[in-house]
Design a protein around this motif. Structure first.
Motif, PDB file in Angstrom:
ATOM      1  N   GLY A  16      37.454  35.227  33.325  1.00 53.62           N
ATOM      2  CA  GLY A  16      36.994  34.680  32.068  1.00 53.62           C
ATOM      3  C   GLY A  16      36.246  33.368  32.104  1.00 53.62           C
ATOM      4  N   HIS A  17      36.039  32.783  33.286  1.00 56.78           N
ATOM      5  CA  HIS A  17      35.406  31.475  33.347  1.00 56.78           C
ATOM      6  C   HIS A  17      34.190  31.431  34.270  1.00 56.78           C
ATOM      7  N   SER A  18      33.714  32.590  34.675  1.00 52.99           N
ATOM      8  CA  SER A  18      32.473  32.708  35.453  1.00 52.99           C
ATOM      9  C   SER A  18      32.498  31.884  36.734  1.00 52.99           C
ATOM     10  N   ASP A  19      33.681  31.813  37.365  1.00 58.94           N
ATOM     11  CA  ASP A  19      33.769  31.031  38.603  1.00 58.94           C
ATOM     12  C   ASP A  19      34.535  31.747  39.717  1.00 58.94           C
ATOM     13  N   VAL A  20      34.826  33.029  39.542  1.00 60.68           N
ATOM     14  CA  VAL A  20      35.516  33.816  40.561  1.00 60.68           C
ATOM     15  C   VAL A  20      34.906  35.213  40.603  1.00 60.68           C
ATOM     16  N   VAL A  21      34.694  35.724  41.805  1.00 59.44           N
ATOM     17  CA  VAL A  21      34.308  37.120  41.990  1.00 59.44           C
ATOM     18  C   VAL A  21      35.516  37.844  42.571  1.00 59.44           C
ATOM     19  N   ALA A  22      35.975  38.913  41.893  1.00 67.79           N
ATOM     20  CA  ALA A  22      37.172  39.619  42.348  1.00 67.79           C
ATOM     21  C   ALA A  22      37.204  41.021  41.741  1.00 67.79           C
ATOM     22  N   GLY A  23      37.968  41.900  42.369  1.00 73.30           N
ATOM     23  CA  GLY A  23      38.177  43.248  41.857  1.00 73.30           C
ATOM     24  C   GLY A  23      39.643  43.603  41.923  1.00 73.30           C
ATOM     25  N   PHE A  24      40.044  44.612  41.146  1.00 74.55           N
ATOM     26  CA  PHE A  24      41.458  44.988  41.080  1.00 74.55           C
ATOM     27  C   PHE A  24      41.588  46.486  40.891  1.00 74.55           C
TER      28      PHE A  24
END
Length: 389
Positions: free
Chosen positions: A211-219
């Motif tokens: 939600g803060h445009s500072d992490v790239v991740a998947g789940f």
């Protein structure tokens, strides 16, 4: 080290706000700590200092905590974090054997479509793209192809189409296929696809989960942690090294603590903006599952609870030139890719993806943030009124 004493969950708000009841065991700190070490020492007899810590590829407490929190939110049995949403999708697709078969929903996120097409061509996997939001078409195609996996996205990006997950699950089970659902646009707050029969639910956690445009991740999350399908995915992540770093997981968890609050505000803003756009003289069509006129609205009401998400698209009257003019005149909306952040974003999708999904050049996609909705509407109004005459 963080301790985790999870009570019976009463609400997603409590689950996320309290970071699944994690405290710093050493200090009592209410913010979960993170350990950046990649490897862990052994005693003189070569026994592990901690049986849960051998090597960071699998042994990272803050990664585990974030996985457990999201798994509880999805009502699943197990979850895995990846360094990007596409890395999570790739792990799923690599379970398909050479010469296997895949059905993929048509006109979904262009990055998924591009990579999957190329992957299937390399592996000689039969790929069939289908309008999965049309149940009869999905049933007929699934019965004919008899795929290993059916991959759908609901609500879809950028068309906001709704797939009947319960019907899709029954169709898959009839032929022994696995149903994988990209639920990025819905988030775990608004929808839990496992409860409708999905085998795997996937999120690009880069988006609203963080939600803060500072992490790239998947789940990825499953309702059956003992299945061969999940075992293959878990093994692939370990052996291929598709892991999330400790600091990225810590940032992700920090973002998740406000997830329900953010989703509530963003969904309310998006609903108000969608209603405004439907009445604007320069708008041809609005695509948003929260609108009663939307083709998948009634189904979305069943599969989503508490709102319809922050993503919407609309088509302007005119051509790509007018659509680009609208984007160029916006002041509060950043002209940037991605979605689900606290800041509102606007994209001219045809410029970004070209002809990968056949998106028309008059379509504008909007990711609605948490700004004051009246100011967002005023910005859209002036852009539409000034760009199209």
């Amino acid at each position: 080290m963080a301790t985790n004493h999870t009570p019976n969950r009463t609400s997603l708000e409590t689950l996320f706000a309290r970071a699944n009841e994690a405290l710093d065991e050493a200090t009592g700190g209410v913010v979960p700590p993170f350990q950046p070490a990649t490897t862990f020492a052994r005693r003189s007899d070569y026994s592990l200092v901690s049986n849960r810590h051998l090597y960071a590829r699998d042994d990272n407490d803050v990664v585990r905590l974030a996985e457990e929190t999201l798994t509880i939110a999805e009502n699943g049995e197990a979850g895995l974090l990846f360094p990007s949403g596409m890395a999570a999708i790739a792990a799923v697709m690599r379970t398909i054997p050479n010469g296997g078969r895949l059905i993929m929903q048509s006109q979904i996120y262009w990055g998924t479509m591009k990579w999957v097409r190329e992957f299937c061509a390399r592996r000689e996997i039969e790929l069939v793209e289908v309008a999965a939001h049309q149940p009869a078409e999905l049933v007929q195609t699934t019965e004919t192809v008899r795929p290993d996996i059916v991959f759908v996205e609901t609500p879809s990006n950028p068309w906001l189409r709704t797939v009947d997950l319960r019907a899709a699950s029954q169709t898959c089970k009839a032929v022994g296929a696995r149903l994988v659902v990209d639920s990025t646009a819905a988030t775990p707050v608004l929808s839990q696809p496992l409860g409708f029969g999905a085998d795997i639910v996937m999120h690009s956690a880069t988006k609203a989960v963080n939600g803060h445009s500072d992490v790239v991740a998947g789940f990825l999350c499953t309702g059956d942690a003992s299945s061969d399908f999940w075992t293959a995915i878990r093994t692939d992540r370990h052996d291929a090294g598709a892991i999330l770093g400790s600091f990225e997981a810590w940032l992700l968890l920090r973002g998740m603590r406000t997830l329900p609050l953010r989703v509530e505000r963003m969904s309310a803003n998006a609903a108000a903006i969608a209603e405004f756009l439907t009445s604007h003289n320069n708008v041809l069509e609005v695509l948003y599952p929260g609108l009663s006129t939307h083709l998948g609205h009634e189904l979305a009401q069943v599969q989503m609870s508490g709102g319809f998400g922050s993503l919407l698209s609309f088509r302007v009257k005119g051509s790509g030139k007018e659509a680009l003019n609208v984007c160029g005149r916006l002041n509060l909306f950043h002209r940037a890719t991605s979605l689900g952040g606290v800041e509102s974003l606007v994209e001219h999708r045809h410029t970004i993806e070209g002809d990968v999904t056949g998106v028309p050049d008059d379509l504008i996609r909007v990711s609605v943030g948490i700004e004051h909705v009246d100011e967002l509407i005023a910005d859209l109004d002036q852009a539409l009124s000034g760009a199209i005459r």
